[in-house]
Write a protein that holds these residues in place. Structure first.
Motif, PDB file in Angstrom:
ATOM      1  N   PRO A  14       0.809  -1.219   0.000  1.00 38.94           N
ATOM      2  CA  PRO A  14       0.000   0.000   0.000  1.00 38.94           C
ATOM      3  C   PRO A  14       0.845   1.273   0.000  1.00 38.94           C
ATOM      4  CG  PRO A  14      -0.808  -1.569   1.621  1.00 38.94           C
ATOM      5  CD  PRO A  14       0.445  -2.154   1.075  1.00 38.94           C
ATOM      6  N   GLU A  15       1.946   1.265   0.783  1.00 39.67           N
ATOM      7  CA  GLU A  15       2.776   2.489   0.840  1.00 39.67           C
ATOM      8  C   GLU A  15       3.488   2.733  -0.486  1.00 39.67           C
ATOM      9  OE1 GLU A  15       2.987  -0.146   2.779  1.00 39.67           O
ATOM     10  OE2 GLU A  15       5.048  -0.799   3.102  1.00 39.67           O
ATOM     11  N   ARG A  16       3.811   1.648  -1.204  1.00 35.03           N
ATOM     12  CA  ARG A  16       4.441   1.811  -2.517  1.00 35.03           C
ATOM     13  C   ARG A  16       3.417   2.376  -3.507  1.00 35.03           C
ATOM     14  NH1 ARG A  16       8.399  -2.523  -2.400  1.00 35.03           N
ATOM     15  NH2 ARG A  16       9.860  -1.715  -0.872  1.00 35.03           N
ATOM     16  N   ILE A  21       1.309   7.022  -6.704  1.00 34.63           N
ATOM     17  CA  ILE A  21       0.354   8.130  -6.855  1.00 34.63           C
ATOM     18  C   ILE A  21       1.111   9.465  -6.797  1.00 34.63           C
ATOM     19  CG2 ILE A  21      -1.628   9.320  -5.799  1.00 34.63           C
ATOM     20  CD1 ILE A  21      -2.660   6.533  -4.961  1.00 34.63           C
ATOM     21  N   ASP A  22       2.060   9.572  -5.862  1.00 32.64           N
ATOM     22  CA  ASP A  22       2.856  10.808  -5.759  1.00 32.64           C
ATOM     23  C   ASP A  22       3.624  11.050  -7.059  1.00 32.64           C
ATOM     24  OD1 ASP A  22       1.939  10.992  -3.185  1.00 32.64           O
ATOM     25  OD2 ASP A  22       3.764  10.174  -2.263  1.00 32.64           O
ATOM     26  N   TRP A 218       9.252   2.127 -14.386  1.00 31.12           N
ATOM     27  CA  TRP A 218       9.595   2.289 -12.960  1.00 31.12           C
ATOM     28  C   TRP A 218       9.614   0.917 -12.298  1.00 31.12           C
ATOM     29  CZ3 TRP A 218      10.639   7.015 -10.552  1.00 31.12           C
ATOM     30  CH2 TRP A 218      10.431   8.153 -11.353  1.00 31.12           C
ATOM     31  N   THR A 219      10.752   0.617 -11.613  1.00 32.30           N
ATOM     32  CA  THR A 219      10.888  -0.707 -11.027  1.00 32.30           C
ATOM     33  C   THR A 219      11.574  -0.627  -9.663  1.00 32.30           C
ATOM     34  OG1 THR A 219      11.713  -2.929 -11.495  1.00 32.30           O
ATOM     35  CG2 THR A 219      12.975  -1.128 -12.448  1.00 32.30           C
ATOM     36  N   ASP A 220      12.204  -1.729  -9.227  1.00 31.52           N
ATOM     37  CA  ASP A 220      12.766  -1.749  -7.874  1.00 31.52           C
ATOM     38  C   ASP A 220      14.279  -1.626  -7.874  1.00 31.52           C
ATOM     39  OD1 ASP A 220      13.395  -4.157  -8.984  1.00 31.52           O
ATOM     40  OD2 ASP A 220      12.614  -5.398  -7.363  1.00 31.52           O
ATOM     41  N   ILE A 221      14.848  -1.149  -8.978  1.00 29.39           N
ATOM     42  CA  ILE A 221      16.307  -0.997  -9.063  1.00 29.39           C
ATOM     43  C   ILE A 221      16.580   0.241  -9.924  1.00 29.39           C
ATOM     44  CG2 ILE A 221      16.503  -2.588 -11.054  1.00 29.39           C
ATOM     45  CD1 ILE A 221      19.128  -3.633  -9.678  1.00 29.39           C
ATOM     46  N   ASP A 222      17.752   0.865  -9.678  1.00 27.43           N
ATOM     47  CA  ASP A 222      18.010   2.159 -10.319  1.00 27.43           C
ATOM     48  C   ASP A 222      18.553   2.033 -11.740  1.00 27.43           C
ATOM     49  OD1 ASP A 222      20.289   0.975  -9.399  1.00 27.43           O
ATOM     50  OD2 ASP A 222      21.291   2.849  -8.885  1.00 27.43           O
ATOM     51  N   GLY A 223      17.936   1.193 -12.564  1.00 32.08           N
ATOM     52  CA  GLY A 223      18.313   1.114 -13.972  1.00 32.08           C
ATOM     53  C   GLY A 223      18.911  -0.225 -14.335  1.00 32.08           C
ATOM     54  N   MET A 224      19.344  -0.327 -15.595  1.00 35.13           N
ATOM     55  CA  MET A 224      20.002  -1.543 -16.064  1.00 35.13           C
ATOM     56  C   MET A 224      21.405  -1.588 -15.465  1.00 35.13           C
ATOM     57  SD  MET A 224      19.790  -4.162 -18.203  1.00 35.13           S
ATOM     58  CE  MET A 224      18.735  -3.899 -19.623  1.00 35.13           C
ATOM     59  N   HIS A 225      21.719  -2.698 -14.797  1.00 33.24           N
ATOM     60  CA  HIS A 225      23.055  -2.828 -14.220  1.00 33.24           C
ATOM     61  C   HIS A 225      23.987  -3.571 -15.175  1.00 33.24           C
ATOM     62  CE1 HIS A 225      22.642  -1.729  -9.749  1.00 33.24           C
ATOM     63  NE2 HIS A 225      21.745  -1.067 -10.464  1.00 33.24           N
ATOM     64  N   ASN A 276      13.819   4.010 -10.616  1.00 35.51           N
ATOM     65  CA  ASN A 276      13.561   3.280  -9.375  1.00 35.51           C
ATOM     66  C   ASN A 276      12.460   3.973  -8.562  1.00 35.51           C
ATOM     67  OD1 ASN A 276      13.675   1.948  -6.959  1.00 35.51           O
ATOM     68  ND2 ASN A 276      15.922   1.957  -6.822  1.00 35.51           N
ATOM     69  N   THR A 277      11.336   3.295  -8.384  1.00 32.38           N
ATOM     70  CA  THR A 277      10.214   3.881  -7.626  1.00 32.38           C
ATOM     71  C   THR A 277      10.631   4.247  -6.203  1.00 32.38           C
ATOM     72  OG1 THR A 277       8.792   2.411  -8.896  1.00 32.38           O
ATOM     73  CG2 THR A 277       7.774   3.481  -7.020  1.00 32.38           C
ATOM     74  N   MET A 278      11.543   3.437  -5.635  1.00 31.94           N
ATOM     75  CA  MET A 278      11.957   3.678  -4.258  1.00 31.94           C
ATOM     76  C   MET A 278      13.003   4.790  -4.138  1.00 31.94           C
ATOM     77  SD  MET A 278      10.356   0.773  -4.344  1.00 31.94           S
ATOM     78  CE  MET A 278      11.258  -0.676  -4.825  1.00 31.94           C
ATOM     79  N   GLN A 279      13.685   5.076  -5.255  1.00 29.27           N
ATOM     80  CA  GLN A 279      14.677   6.182  -5.268  1.00 29.27           C
ATOM     81  C   GLN A 279      14.443   7.023  -6.513  1.00 29.27           C
ATOM     82  OE1 GLN A 279      18.789   4.842  -5.284  1.00 29.27           O
ATOM     83  NE2 GLN A 279      18.249   3.198  -3.913  1.00 29.27           N
TER      84      GLN A 279
END
Ligand code: ADP
Ligand code: ASP
Ligand code: MG
Length: 439
Positions: A14-16, A21-22, A218-225, A276-279
């Protein structure tokens, strides 16, 4: 107008979902938001479907109930008002009623596709309830009204474009549209899908047909590594990739992108950004027409590969021999990834063993056939790497201890591929990380 696609982990809590939404309300540019199912849902639906196909109704029912409970908890935390919770509760009831009804009807392939679609149907509808609760103007677009594939399971680009244009024309003032990734209709107009990870493909197809300014994944990592972060400890994000490089990496196993999701955006020259959605402030990766720099950029690995060797001292040099071999694979709709030839043998790799028996039988008329299973393709990708100085020496020096089954070099300017037994995958990726990137 841009496309913003959010993967399973980005909407899985839910928080994600609140973070999503933000992000979608942060800037004024109009957008189509493409959502995956909540993380874990598609896997759970596949399990339910498999249990049903085997007639195991009791464990299937148990899985359905467990999944329903996670959705009930999810809306409790996502939503505040009684009205919104009621609306969301009705949506959950509708989709889980469907899953409970199928316990009583006979299983079929089209029912399987209906089951798998429930994840994206749920995530988008619940997301829209959350938007409504927060008084955010938006319009829900059902992907089943415009996303479609042909008899070869290829997207029907023109039809998708036409249908989407007609639908969107109805809402000229709207700036926020929400739709499902992954799901589509097939030629029989039944519910179908774009295969695992297919929400990226949906995003790229939409970005192409609306000529988007950018397609954001948008995913859980900051791009293609530069290497598979699930296997190797020290990896780093790559800032710029060309469409070709990204397509090679996605096709050869970089899970962050669906294998075929690059071509639609490439065709229309729409840049793709991996974020990255988280960053959200992290730079991420931009995939564009030009590569930025020359040299090795990344390594990817694709498992469950089968190598097939056909030996025939009599036939190989004969005119048309390779064509006859390739025709066998074409006949059984099995695509080939790697090919090598010598004077007496030809070796190819495939990643789909569904028609292997029939292929073997037909190939045996050309010579002796040997099969090697449990192989992994390791691809080294980068702009003009074939021309990069010392690349082969550095590469092979790094993996001296690894037994290599096949090598492909020279076919593409952006790719060197090695086939190795899968048991050596981790070691190979680690050794290459050190040898090629000094990490
Ligand atoms: P989503 O649910 O957002 O679609 P995926 O799980 O499909 O996300 O893709 C993101 C994951 O891809 C990352 O968590 C990472 O573990 C994996 N991955 C594999 N190879 C790479 C790579 N080369 N670069 C970045 N991520 C990668
Ligand atoms: N939900 C689908 C899957 O898990 C599609 C996607 O997430 O891209 O494969
Ligand atoms: Mg994915």
């Amino acid at each position: 107008m841009k496309v913003m696609k959010f993967g399973g982990t980005s909407v899985g809590k839910p928080e994600r979902m609140q973070q999503v939404i933000d992000l979608v309300t942060a800037e004024s540019e109009s957008k189509i938001v493409v959502l995956s199912a909540l993380s874990g849902t598609t896997n759970a639906l596949i399990e339910i479907s498999q249990l049903l196909s085997l007639g195991y109704k009791v464990p299937a029912k148990q899985k359905i109930d467990e999944l329903e409970a996670t959705y009930r908890n999810f809306i409790e935390k996502l939503l505040e008002t009684r009205r919104a919770k009621e609306d969301a509760g009705i949506i959950i009831a509708e989709h889980f009623d469907f899953l409970n009804i199928i316990l009583r009807i006979s299983y079929s392939e089209s029912l399987n596709k209906d089951i798998l679609a429930q994840g994206e149907l749920l995530s988008t509808k619940l997301f829209c309830v959350a938007l409504t609760e927060r008084h955010i103007s938006h319009r829900f677009l059902s992907a089943l009204d415009f996303m479609c594939i042909d008899e070869n399971e290829e997207p029907r680009l023109e039809r998708i474009q036409r249908r989407l244009q007609v639908i969107m024309k109805e809402f000229p003032e709207e700036t926020l549209f929400v739709t499902q990734g992954y799901i589509c209709r097939n030629v029989r107009e039944e519910v179908d899908n774009l295969k695992r990870g297919g929400s990226d493909y949906t995003a790229s197809l939409i970005a192409a047909v609306i000529d988007a300014s950018v397609c954001e994944i948008w995913t859980d990592i900051d791009g293609m590594h530069n290497n598979d972060p699930r296997v190797v400890d020290k990896t780093m994000a790559i800032e710029i990739l060309s469409f070709e490089e990204a397509a090679e990496l996605a096709y050869f196993g970089a899970k962050i992108l669906h294998p075929t999701c690059i071509w639609p955006t490439q065709q229309k020259n729409v840049p793709v950004r991996l974020l990255n959605t988280m960053q959200p402030k992290a730079v991420g990766t931009t995939i564009q027409q030009t590569a930025g720099s020359v040299g090795v950029k990344a390594i990817a690995a694709k498992d469950e590969i089968i190598a097939i060797k056909i030996k025939s001292s009599r036939m190989l040099l004969a005119h048309g021999f390779l064509r006859k071999i390739f025709e066998v694979f074409e006949k059984y709709k099995t695509s080939i990834d790697m090919v090598t030839t010598s004077e007496v043998a030809v070796a190819v790799t495939i990643d789909n063993d569904a028609r292997l028996k029939e292929i073997m039988i037909e190939l045996e008329q050309f010579g002796s056939v040997e099969i090697l299973k449990n192989q992994t393709i390791v691809s080294i990708v980068g702009n003009e790497i074939a021309k990069t100085e010392h690349v082969l020496t550095t590469l092979f020096n790094a993996i001296k201890s690894i037994p290599i089954t096949m090598v492909n070099y020279g076919g593409s300017a952006h790719n060197i591929s090695l086939l190795i037994p899968s048991e050596y995958k981790k070691e190979t990726l680690q050794l290459l990380n050190k040898g090629l990137f000094n990490l």
